[in-house]
Design an enzyme around this catalytic site. Structure first.
Site, PDB file in Angstrom:
ATOM      1  N   ASP A  34       0.813  -0.623  -0.452  1.00  0.00           N
ATOM      2  CA  ASP A  34      -0.116  -0.128   0.280  1.00  0.00           C
ATOM      3  C   ASP A  34       0.719   1.322  -0.285  1.00  0.00           C
ATOM      4  OD1 ASP A  34      -2.787   1.154   2.472  1.00  0.00           O
ATOM      5  OD2 ASP A  34      -2.649   1.042   0.110  1.00  0.00           O
ATOM      6  N   ASN A  77      -2.343  12.382  -3.191  1.00  0.00           N
ATOM      7  CA  ASN A  77      -3.733  13.346  -3.731  1.00  0.00           C
ATOM      8  C   ASN A  77      -3.977  15.057  -3.835  1.00  0.00           C
ATOM      9  OD1 ASN A  77      -4.279  11.819  -6.736  1.00  0.00           O
ATOM     10  ND2 ASN A  77      -5.671   9.944  -5.055  1.00  0.00           N
ATOM     11  N   ASP A  89      -2.537   9.402 -10.188  1.00  0.00           N
ATOM     12  CA  ASP A  89      -2.609   8.774 -11.695  1.00  0.00           C
ATOM     13  C   ASP A  89      -1.150   8.074 -12.214  1.00  0.00           C
ATOM     14  OD1 ASP A  89      -5.695   9.276 -13.142  1.00  0.00           O
ATOM     15  OD2 ASP A  89      -5.269   8.676 -11.185  1.00  0.00           O
ATOM     16  N   GLU A 134      -4.885   2.786  -4.232  1.00  0.00           N
ATOM     17  CA  GLU A 134      -3.137   2.485  -4.319  1.00  0.00           C
ATOM     18  C   GLU A 134      -2.874   1.310  -3.139  1.00  0.00           C
ATOM     19  OE1 GLU A 134      -5.138   4.423  -2.200  1.00  0.00           O
ATOM     20  OE2 GLU A 134      -4.670   4.768  -0.111  1.00  0.00           O
TER      21      GLU A 134
END
Length: 1023
Positions: free
Chosen positions: A890, A898, A907, A934
């Site tokens: 992770d 973000n 992205d 993620e």
């Protein structure tokens, strides 16, 4: 032969051979000289009935057993050579306890039931010498007790009950027995030794014999002439002739020296005038010590001091044989416990004293001796030159003086410029004046409302004004003025970065530095404030690590700071730090203490032993328990240099020390040998033993081969590092750590050289690598004769075609050409049309599969593919009972990423991470998937725990190395991964949810313990 009376014996012993019996503190003495490791069946030694040990010319160790044939040891595994009825060139009997290494390198084996064997290591074959009743020139017996080659290169074999045999060559022997006229006193021959070049010493069950080789006659001497039986001291079991030509005799009841001039046996006794018991083995070691294995234990004799000492072993029963290898390691066998590996010349020593109860505080005084405060607050001085401990005080902080039990609090000690010694422990502080040997306990005034916070004292030092600085664990710093007898507490206005004071240090200019739980502080004596140096995630050259473990200003002027994150070098010009960690060769980032020696080397204590750093060369040498350390953990700040460059450390074990001059890494080089070879996973026997193989021939069908190897350094095999290179394939060396197996797949036909180099136990790479030539035959259709046939066939076809065509008429040729051209055009058009249709169909199928199983953003497999493949792999591995691993990872704090950088950057981040994971998990069978958001997953088929952990750590480090900036991450300045790994062999009732849940738990364990780490999950609860 005269037997000395007890009175005469002691008189001669006093005048001629003054042995000193050492009984007290021998265990302490030996613990500082040797380290011991016990090898058992867990290391592959299937038998403990070992009666002899040799080391062959290559360096392999051989153990002769009484039940299991021969054991050959390469430091990593044990190979067994046993009797096999199907092998006429094999060992003749499994009771093969007597070994002898010939000068030629051949190994002679005396068996009890199969005669004598000669083993040729280069060929791997045994020659047999069997007693034949109808041949007088055969060997005397099939039960061989001893083997010896004399100074004239004659081989002698002693038997169990049939006398002595002399080897004449060509399987012929001459015999000497007690039944003929030679004068041999007994037919059981225990041992043989040279007596000059013309005579032999022969140990028998009834006396010590001297054999005159020219006259072929024996004379003998008895320790107990009045005993007419082959028992007691008359049973001579061992002969040891030392380099100084002294003769030691091991008997059934004790140890003797034999004076060849007076023909007198002198008994050597241990404490309370007791014999050491039945002597089973004797050697003279390379360092001059004599070692005796007896029924009463293991004994060492110092020939210079004439001191006989008993070696302390926790389990000393059943001792049988002692042997020294070419590295000076002693190998001691016990029929009950296994094999003791005794490594001598321990450089690391301990101050063993019952009053030095840990934890201890240490410092060095003005004379270079060591001041030690025990847990009972008792002050000692260790005199370095004489290695003597002197008690300076009784316990200082006692209940009688108003202090409670403080044995768990580590004391600290400091000597100021006036030679006054200051001692602190918990809430007690005292000073000791060496001139009048008086102790004064100082009391913090109870009138101060904060007096109860004056406790957990952890650090002492003095400033330029003679004031004593006292560091506490939770309440900052107190300053004591010795002249006014007053205490002052530095409050928050002093700008100390943290109230947890771990150490107070003084640099070479007399300035004070304070190490805290949050950085290092320099005391500005002019402005009475601290200048802080703390860890900053936004500055790569800041102090690395918050908790300061130690501070050291070296003789060269460098300032070094130890923290749990590594070693920091202070750069005064820029007020920044240079960092040293694992990449520079340290075994761990946790540095406990720092000291330098006279050569400018830094010595570091860590939680994994001791390391030496040469700052000029940036070379680091690491030492652990295999180098003689008593343990691996040490207290912060507790390493000091005494006189003679002797370094002292303090730990939970007590106070230990070593000389920096003597701790040198060994440059000895050991041979590297091949120890195994397999094709397609199956071990293959070659035409000679692996260690002598120089060429290996492979077929083009051998598409998977493995080589196993070992370096014959027995000191600590798990520290040897290996690197290999396949000349003709690899351009550079490939380091593989401690792993000693290398595999190759699908080698093309040709000539290769497989090279292996290794380090010794101290990290020095060998200069003479193992080199094996590999000859791979090409496929038949790629050989030179195949290509020749291709060319010849083409020429024949071409000639026939030309001949045929010239016979046709021109008009027929023209017509046929037109017909063929038209037909070829039609075929080409049809073929092109079909190819185009097939290509379109293939592309459509590919696009459909991509849309079905590929994640649109990252290009990895999607969740649907993951679910489908994991079910398949769990079922397959359950059937095959093979290990299956799953990695779940992770991205740490991706939501913060973000929010701060935007979803487009998010992205791109996911794409880079996905590409990195896919590169790391590059096997065909590896399935890299986007699990969701993620979170990523990697399915690893047929992958064990070690391999999966290695790959998981590689992925984590690779993500960290691409350095995607993450300004909002509490964990790092860059994007990092937290990785969870699980490895299991599925059972029938396992489900994919068990696997996913386990990996998920490991992942969340890593998240809850700091992130940016790899965590494993133990599947025992499902078994």
């Amino acid at each position: 032969m005269l037997l000395l009376s007890r009175a005469l014996f002691f008189l001669l012993l006093f005048l001629l051979l003054p042995f000193n019996v050492i009984a007290n503190n021998s265990s302490l003495t030996f613990s500082n000289e040797y380290s011991i490791e016990l090898l058992t069946e867990n290391e592959g030694f299937v038998s403990s009935q070992i009666y002899s040990i040799i080391q062959d010319k290559q360096g392999l160790l051989w153990f002769g057993t009484g039940e299991s044939g021969l054991m050959r040891y390469d430091g990593r595994k044990v190979d067994l050579l046993e009797f096999d009825t199907q092998n006429p060139d094999g060992l003749s009997h499994n009771d093969a306890g007597n070994l002898f290494l010939d000068k030629s390198g051949d190994i002679w084996i005396g068996t009890w039931g199969g005669g004598a064997n000669k083993y040729q290591p280069e060929l791997g074959k045994f020659s047999h010498f069997i007693h034949e009743p109808d041949r007088n020139d055969s060997i005397a017996s099939n039960r061989i007790q001893s083997i010896f080659r004399d100074s004239e290169n004659i081989l002698w074999l002693g038997s169990y009950a049939d006398g002595l045999s002399r080897f004449q060559g060509n399987n012929k022997f001459s015999r000497f027995t007690a039944n003929d006229n030679s004068g041999l006193s007994h037919n059981r021959i225990w041992d043989i030794e040279n007596k000059g070049s013309k005579k032999l010493w022969v140990a028998t069950s009834y006396g010590l014999n001297v054999f005159d080789k020219a006259r072929e006659t024996f004379s003998y001497y008895l320790p107990e002439p009045n005993n007419l039986t082959p028992t007691g001291a008359n049973e001579i079991r061992n002969i040891l002739k030392t380099t100084s030509s002294e003769l030691y005799i091991g008997t059934q009841v004790g140890l003797y020296m034999f004076n060849d001039s007076t023909k007198v046996f002198i008994e050597i006794l241990f404490e309370d005038s007791k014999p050491i018991g039945q002597v089973n083995s004797m050697i003279e070691a390379s360092d001059g010590y004599l070692w005796f294995v007896a029924s009463q234990g293991l004994f060492r004799l110092d020939q210079k001091k004439k001191q006989l000492e008993k070696f302390p072993l926790a389990k000393a029963n059943g001792l049988r044989i002692i042997f020294e290898d070419n590295a000076g390691i002693l190998w001691l066998t016990s029929e009950v416990n296994g094999i003791y590996k005794i490594m001598p010349h321990r450089k690391f020593k301990a101050i063993n004293h019952q009053e030095l109860l840990a934890p201890n505080g240490i410092t060095v005084d003005s004379n270079g001796d060591i001041l030690i405060v025990s847990a009972k607050s008792q002050l000692f001085k260790w005199h370095v030159a004489t290695a003597q401990l002197e008690s300076l005080t009784e316990s200082i902080f006692t209940q009688e003086s108003g202090f409670n039990n403080r044995l768990l609090e580590r004391p600290t000690v400091y000597q100021d410029d006036n030679d006054t010694i200051w001692i602190a422990q918990d809430n007690g502080i005292a000073r000791y004046t060496p001139q009048n040997k008086q102790v004064e306990i100082l009391r913090y005034p109870t009138s101060d409302k904060g007096y109860q916070e004056f406790r957990e004292l952890r650090a002492l030092n003095s400033d330029k004004h003679g004031n004593i600085w006292i560091g506490t664990y939770k309440n900052g710093i107190y300053i004591f003025d010795p002249l006014n007898q007053t205490f002052k507490h530095l409050d928050e206005s002093s700008t100390l970065t943290h109230p947890e004071v771990l150490g107070i240090y003084k640099d070479n200019a007399g300035n004070l530095w304070v190490g805290t739980g949050d950085g290092l502080n320099f005391w500005d004596d002019v402005n009475n404030v601290f200048i802080p140096y703390v860890e900053s995630h936004s500055k790569s050259n800041s102090l690395q690590g918050a908790s300061v473990q130690d501070f050291h200003h070296s003789e060269s002027g460098d300032i070094w700071v130890a923290t749990p994150k590594g070693l920091n070098l202070f750069v005064p010009e820029t007020k920044t730090f240079k960092h040293f960690g694992r990449k520079e060769g340290l075994p761990t980032p946790l540095i406990r203490a720092i000291e330098d020696d006279g050569e400018g080397n830094l010595w570091l204590t860590t939680n994994k032993g001791i390391s030496k750093l040469n700052p000029k060369l940036n070379v680091i040498t690491n030492f652990d328990s295999y180098d003689g350390l008593f343990g691996l953990h040490y207290y912060p700040g507790d390493i000091v240099q005494g006189s003679n460059e002797t370094l002292f450390t303090s730990s939970q074990r007590g106070v230990e020390y070593f000389s920096a001059r003597d701790i040198e890494a060994s440059n000895k080089e050991f041979q590297i040998v091949l120890t195994g070879f397999s094709k397609m996973g199956e071990s293959i026997l070659l035409d000679k033993p692996y260690s002598y193989v120089s060429d290996i021939h492979l077929s083009y069908e051998d598409y998977f081969v493995s080589f196993e190897f070992s370096v014959l350094d027995f000191t600590s095999p798990n520290k040897n590092q290996f690197a290999y290179k396949l000349d003709g394939y690899d351009d550079s060396w490939i380091e593989i750590g401690n792993r000693n197996v290398v595999s190759f797949t699908n080698l093309n036909g040709g000539e290769y050289t497989f090279l292996v180099k290794a380090t010794n136990s101290h990290g020095k790479w060998s200069e003479s690598p193992l080199a094996i030539k590999i000859h791979v035959s090409p496929q038949p259709w790629k050989t030179w004769w195949a290509y020749s046939l291709y060319v010849l066939s083409l020429l024949l076809i071409t000639s026939a075609f030309i001949y045929y065509r010239t016979r046709q008429q021109r008009n027929e040729i023209s017509r046929q050409k037109q017909f063929v051209m038209a037909l070829e055009e039609q075929v080409d058009e049809k073929t092109a049309s079909l190819n185009e249709q097939a290509k379109d169909l293939l592309l459509a199928n590919k696009k459909l599969e991509m849309l079905t199983y590929q994640d649109g953003l990252t290009g990895l497999y999607n969740r649907r593919y993951f679910d489908q493949v994991l079910v398949t792999e769990v079922n397959r591995h359950a059937r095959e009972q093979q290990p299956l691993s799953l990695i779940m990872c992770d991205i740490d704090h991706f939501k913060f990423f973000n929010d701060y950088y935007g979803h487009l950057a998010g992205d791109n981040c996911l794409k880079e991470v996905a590409q990195c994971i896919q590169k790391c998990a590059g096997r065909i069978s590896d399935a890299s998937c986007r699990y969701g958001g993620e979170e990523f997953a990697v399915i690893l088929a047929n992958t064990n725990e070690e391999q999966s952990t290695l790959l998981a750590e590689r992925i984590r480090e690779a993500i960290e190395d691409i350095k995607i900036p993450h300004a909002k991450s509490p964990t790092s300045r860059y994007i990092t991964l937290t990785v969870g790994v699980v490895t299991l062999i599925p059972k029938v009732d396992f489900t994919v949810y068990d696997v996913i849940n386990s990996a998920d738990k490991a992942l969340y364990y890593g998240k809850n313990h700091g992130r940016n780490r790899t965590s494993r999950y133990d599947m025992a609860e499902f078994n």
